[in-house]
Design a protein around this motif. Structure first.
Motif, PDB file in Angstrom:
ATOM      1  N   ILE A   1     -23.650 -40.539  30.144  1.00 10.44           N
ATOM      2  CA  ILE A   1     -22.690 -40.776  28.755  1.00 10.44           C
ATOM      3  C   ILE A   1     -21.541 -39.869  28.753  1.00 10.44           C
ATOM      4  O   ILE A   1     -20.312 -40.150  28.248  1.00 10.44           O
ATOM      5  CB  ILE A   1     -23.246 -41.097  27.452  1.00 10.44           C
ATOM      6  N   LEU A   2     -21.759 -38.725  29.148  1.00  6.99           N
ATOM      7  CA  LEU A   2     -20.589 -37.516  29.223  1.00  6.99           C
ATOM      8  C   LEU A   2     -19.521 -38.015  30.076  1.00  6.99           C
ATOM      9  O   LEU A   2     -18.518 -37.455  29.841  1.00  6.99           O
ATOM     10  CB  LEU A   2     -21.409 -36.278  29.755  1.00  6.99           C
ATOM     11  N   ASN A   3     -19.619 -38.836  30.975  1.00  9.33           N
ATOM     12  CA  ASN A   3     -18.628 -39.327  31.655  1.00  9.33           C
ATOM     13  C   ASN A   3     -18.125 -40.831  31.267  1.00  9.33           C
ATOM     14  O   ASN A   3     -17.587 -41.586  32.140  1.00  9.33           O
ATOM     15  CB  ASN A   3     -19.078 -39.591  33.308  1.00  9.33           C
ATOM     16  N   TYR A   4     -18.035 -41.123  29.962  1.00  7.03           N
ATOM     17  CA  TYR A   4     -17.644 -42.527  29.393  1.00  7.03           C
ATOM     18  C   TYR A   4     -16.174 -42.619  29.897  1.00  7.03           C
ATOM     19  O   TYR A   4     -15.790 -43.906  30.037  1.00  7.03           O
ATOM     20  CB  TYR A   4     -17.889 -42.253  27.926  1.00  7.03           C
ATOM     21  N   ALA A   5     -15.445 -41.515  29.967  1.00 10.79           N
ATOM     22  CA  ALA A   5     -13.873 -41.718  30.158  1.00 10.79           C
ATOM     23  C   ALA A   5     -13.753 -42.623  31.666  1.00 10.79           C
ATOM     24  O   ALA A   5     -12.717 -43.022  31.710  1.00 10.79           O
ATOM     25  CB  ALA A   5     -13.310 -40.594  30.017  1.00 10.79           C
ATOM     26  N   THR A   6     -14.789 -42.137  32.696  1.00 12.78           N
ATOM     27  CA  THR A   6     -14.364 -42.902  33.727  1.00 12.78           C
ATOM     28  C   THR A   6     -15.714 -43.766  34.231  1.00 12.78           C
ATOM     29  O   THR A   6     -15.495 -44.338  35.347  1.00 12.78           O
ATOM     30  CB  THR A   6     -14.389 -41.750  34.830  1.00 12.78           C
ATOM     31  N   ASN A   7     -16.387 -44.076  33.220  1.00 11.08           N
ATOM     32  CA  ASN A   7     -17.403 -45.078  33.460  1.00 11.08           C
ATOM     33  C   ASN A   7     -16.979 -46.614  33.266  1.00 11.08           C
ATOM     34  O   ASN A   7     -16.830 -46.869  32.267  1.00 11.08           O
ATOM     35  CB  ASN A   7     -18.703 -44.907  32.502  1.00 11.08           C
ATOM     36  N   LYS A   8     -16.842 -47.222  34.437  1.00 11.76           N
ATOM     37  CA  LYS A   8     -16.168 -48.702  34.354  1.00 11.76           C
ATOM     38  C   LYS A   8     -16.968 -49.596  33.322  1.00 11.76           C
ATOM     39  O   LYS A   8     -16.622 -50.444  32.791  1.00 11.76           O
ATOM     40  CB  LYS A   8     -16.215 -49.213  35.840  1.00 11.76           C
ATOM     41  N   THR A   9     -18.514 -49.385  33.246  1.00 12.02           N
ATOM     42  CA  THR A   9     -19.106 -50.253  32.403  1.00 12.02           C
ATOM     43  C   THR A   9     -18.712 -49.994  30.769  1.00 12.02           C
ATOM     44  O   THR A   9     -18.418 -50.773  29.951  1.00 12.02           O
ATOM     45  CB  THR A   9     -20.687 -49.929  32.551  1.00 12.02           C
ATOM     46  N   LEU A  10     -18.657 -48.801  30.591  1.00 12.01           N
ATOM     47  CA  LEU A  10     -18.472 -48.296  29.252  1.00 12.01           C
ATOM     48  C   LEU A  10     -16.932 -48.445  28.944  1.00 12.01           C
ATOM     49  O   LEU A  10     -16.669 -48.403  27.440  1.00 12.01           O
ATOM     50  CB  LEU A  10     -18.823 -46.513  28.928  1.00 12.01           C
ATOM     51  N   MET A  11     -15.917 -48.243  29.668  1.00 13.32           N
ATOM     52  CA  MET A  11     -14.716 -47.932  29.596  1.00 13.32           C
ATOM     53  C   MET A  11     -13.973 -49.216  28.567  1.00 13.32           C
ATOM     54  O   MET A  11     -13.153 -48.826  27.758  1.00 13.32           O
ATOM     55  CB  MET A  11     -13.780 -47.862  30.718  1.00 13.32           C
ATOM     56  N   PRO A  12     -14.627 -50.453  28.613  1.00 11.59           N
ATOM     57  CA  PRO A  12     -13.829 -51.350  27.571  1.00 11.59           C
ATOM     58  C   PRO A  12     -14.417 -51.232  26.087  1.00 11.59           C
ATOM     59  O   PRO A  12     -13.543 -51.681  25.375  1.00 11.59           O
ATOM     60  CB  PRO A  12     -14.392 -52.703  28.196  1.00 11.59           C
ATOM     61  N   TYR A  13     -15.365 -50.473  25.923  1.00 14.50           N
ATOM     62  CA  TYR A  13     -15.927 -50.459  24.674  1.00 14.50           C
ATOM     63  C   TYR A  13     -15.873 -49.130  24.141  1.00 14.50           C
ATOM     64  O   TYR A  13     -16.193 -48.865  22.778  1.00 14.50           O
ATOM     65  CB  TYR A  13     -17.460 -50.892  24.885  1.00 14.50           C
ATOM     66  N   MET A  14     -15.714 -48.018  24.919  1.00 18.42           N
ATOM     67  CA  MET A  14     -15.786 -46.521  24.308  1.00 18.42           C
ATOM     68  C   MET A  14     -14.889 -45.921  25.120  1.00 18.42           C
ATOM     69  O   MET A  14     -14.949 -45.756  26.295  1.00 18.42           O
ATOM     70  CB  MET A  14     -17.076 -46.246  24.675  1.00 18.42           C
ATOM     71  N   TYR A  15     -13.665 -45.569  24.486  1.00 16.54           N
ATOM     72  CA  TYR A  15     -12.675 -44.856  25.311  1.00 16.54           C
ATOM     73  C   TYR A  15     -11.763 -43.815  24.346  1.00 16.54           C
ATOM     74  O   TYR A  15     -11.873 -43.843  23.301  1.00 16.54           O
ATOM     75  CB  TYR A  15     -11.443 -46.005  25.727  1.00 16.54           C
ATOM     76  N   ASN A  16     -11.383 -43.149  24.791  1.00 17.77           N
ATOM     77  CA  ASN A  16     -10.476 -41.876  24.041  1.00 17.77           C
ATOM     78  C   ASN A  16      -9.005 -42.531  23.810  1.00 17.77           C
ATOM     79  O   ASN A  16      -8.257 -43.236  24.486  1.00 17.77           O
ATOM     80  CB  ASN A  16      -9.985 -40.783  24.828  1.00 17.77           C
ATOM     81  N   ASP A  17      -8.605 -42.484  22.575  1.00 16.24           N
ATOM     82  CA  ASP A  17      -7.057 -42.411  22.111  1.00 16.24           C
ATOM     83  C   ASP A  17      -6.422 -41.086  22.060  1.00 16.24           C
ATOM     84  O   ASP A  17      -6.759 -40.271  21.272  1.00 16.24           O
ATOM     85  CB  ASP A  17      -7.027 -43.078  20.915  1.00 16.24           C
ATOM     86  N   SER A  18      -5.831 -40.533  23.143  1.00  9.94           N
ATOM     87  CA  SER A  18      -5.406 -39.266  23.244  1.00  9.94           C
ATOM     88  C   SER A  18      -4.120 -39.047  22.304  1.00  9.94           C
ATOM     89  O   SER A  18      -3.743 -37.697  22.167  1.00  9.94           O
ATOM     90  CB  SER A  18      -5.110 -38.920  24.798  1.00  9.94           C
ATOM     91  N   THR A  19      -3.514 -40.023  22.016  1.00  6.47           N
ATOM     92  CA  THR A  19      -2.179 -39.649  20.849  1.00  6.47           C
ATOM     93  C   THR A  19      -2.947 -39.372  19.485  1.00  6.47           C
ATOM     94  O   THR A  19      -2.460 -38.722  18.801  1.00  6.47           O
ATOM     95  CB  THR A  19      -1.423 -40.725  20.733  1.00  6.47           C
ATOM     96  N   LYS A  20      -4.005 -40.019  18.963  1.00  7.59           N
ATOM     97  CA  LYS A  20      -4.853 -39.735  17.767  1.00  7.59           C
ATOM     98  C   LYS A  20      -5.900 -38.749  17.684  1.00  7.59           C
ATOM     99  O   LYS A  20      -6.287 -38.372  16.738  1.00  7.59           O
ATOM    100  CB  LYS A  20      -5.231 -41.142  17.134  1.00  7.59           C
ATOM    101  N   GLY A  21      -6.245 -38.415  19.063  1.00  5.15           N
ATOM    102  CA  GLY A  21      -7.658 -37.459  19.000  1.00  5.15           C
ATOM    103  C   GLY A  21      -8.885 -38.122  18.603  1.00  5.15           C
ATOM    104  O   GLY A  21      -9.610 -37.579  18.022  1.00  5.15           O
ATOM    105  N   ALA A  22      -8.856 -39.449  19.014  1.00  9.51           N
ATOM    106  CA  ALA A  22     -10.064 -40.189  18.430  1.00  9.51           C
ATOM    107  C   ALA A  22     -10.878 -40.984  19.672  1.00  9.51           C
ATOM    108  O   ALA A  22     -10.378 -40.989  20.706  1.00  9.51           O
ATOM    109  CB  ALA A  22      -9.557 -41.463  17.576  1.00  9.51           C
TER     110      ALA A  22
END
Length: 304
Positions: free
Chosen positions: A79-100
């Motif tokens: 889970i620590l690699n969620y930002a590059t995990n293709k299975t998780l990316m559609p459902y769990m991702y960073n909004d780097s403009t809002k910090g969320a």
């Protein structure tokens, strides 16, 4: 002779004027280019914001998988690699403009075993990768979260769909499970916190019959939802903070450090028989076609 000197003087002054004008134009051009560079530099240096969330003790379940009970879960360390995990990316991702950290969910056929609803939701793991180590109310725990509703669909009556954003879920020990002949360790959630039409609503469990015995109390049928409680502050789509603090026979839910709901009763004291774990994210409460929700989490902290 005088005319010649006058002509030479005028020519000299004209040359000086040309030189001064050229120098000014060059400086002006240089300043303009400098301004452009500064402006571009500012754009390039725009800060990237990341959520203040440590996922080392969380696993996530997403609306992806094979049918009821088949929803995919990803635990530490993956889970620590969620930002590059293709299975998780559609459902769990960073909004780097809002910090969320954004949790996205919509109705799918992939659910957990005990629900008809889909979710993108974190589940606390006191020991990373292990669901079997949990906590009791006597041991206590605190959950603090800063979050906001990002976007959510409406039903046919124009009301926003409901989303459970935080939970405390109960769990049977293996011995309790075997004692009542249940096929899994699932126990009811003692706390559900909803985002509902821009307000925060809280529900907890109470005993149907106060005199139920020590074995009967382990059954889901012994418990029912209370009438629920609505906080006065309308959070809408703004950021808000929630703190949940539990101790032996007591639970306190706080909204924006200004509103409090205290639970301290016989039902909650008897809840101490169960193990528990925190949950946080987007547990979407509809199966309407085309429905969806996105929830932004900025901070999540847990202590025991």
């Amino acid at each position: 002779m005088k005319n010649l000197l006058r002509k030479e003087l005028l020519a000299f002054l004209f040359m000086i004027a040309l030189f001064v004008n050229a120098t000014a134009q060059k400086k002006k051009s240089s300043v303009a280019k400098s301004d452009v560079k500064v402006e571009k530099s500012k754009k390039r240096k725009k800060k990237v914001k990341l959520p203040q969330i440590d996922l080392s003790n969380w696993k996530v379940t997403i609306p992806e998988g094979e049918g009821k009970g088949g929803a995919i879960s990803v635990a530490p360390p993956e889970i620590l690699n969620y930002a590059t995990n293709k299975t998780l990316m559609p459902y769990m991702y960073n909004d780097s403009t809002k910090g969320a950290l954004v949790f996205y969910a919509y109705p799918t056929s992939a659910t957990t075993a005990n629900t008809k609803y889909s979710r993108t939701e974190l589940r606390e793991q006191m020991v990373p990768g292990d669901d079997n180590k949990n906590w009791t109310f006597k041991q206590g725990g605190t959950l603090k979260a800063k979050l906001a509703m990002n976007d959510v669909s409406r039903d046919k009556n124009g009301k926003y769909h409901k989303v459970i954003i935080l939970q405390i879920h109960g769990r049977l020990t293996d011995e309790q499970r075997d004692l009542i002949g249940q096929k899994d360790n699932n126990a009811p959630p003692v706390l559900k916190i909803y985002w509902q039409n821009g307000k925060i609503r809280v529900k907890t469990k109470k005993l149907k019959f106060a005199g139920v015995g020590p074995t009967g109390i382990l059954h889901k049928e012994a418990w029912t939802d209370d009438e629920g409680f609505n906080f006065e502050d309308e959070v809408g789509f703004r950021k808000f903070t929630i703190e949940v603090k539990v101790s032996d026979g007591k639970m306190v839910v706080t909204l924006n450090k200004s509103e409090f709901k205290v639970y301290e009763n016989q039902s909650l004291r008897r809840w101490g028989v169960f193990e528990n774990y925190f949950k946080a994210g987007n547990y979407f409460q509809t199966r309407d076609e085309g429905a969806f929700a996105k929830v932004n989490f900025y901070e999540i902290e847990v202590a025991h």
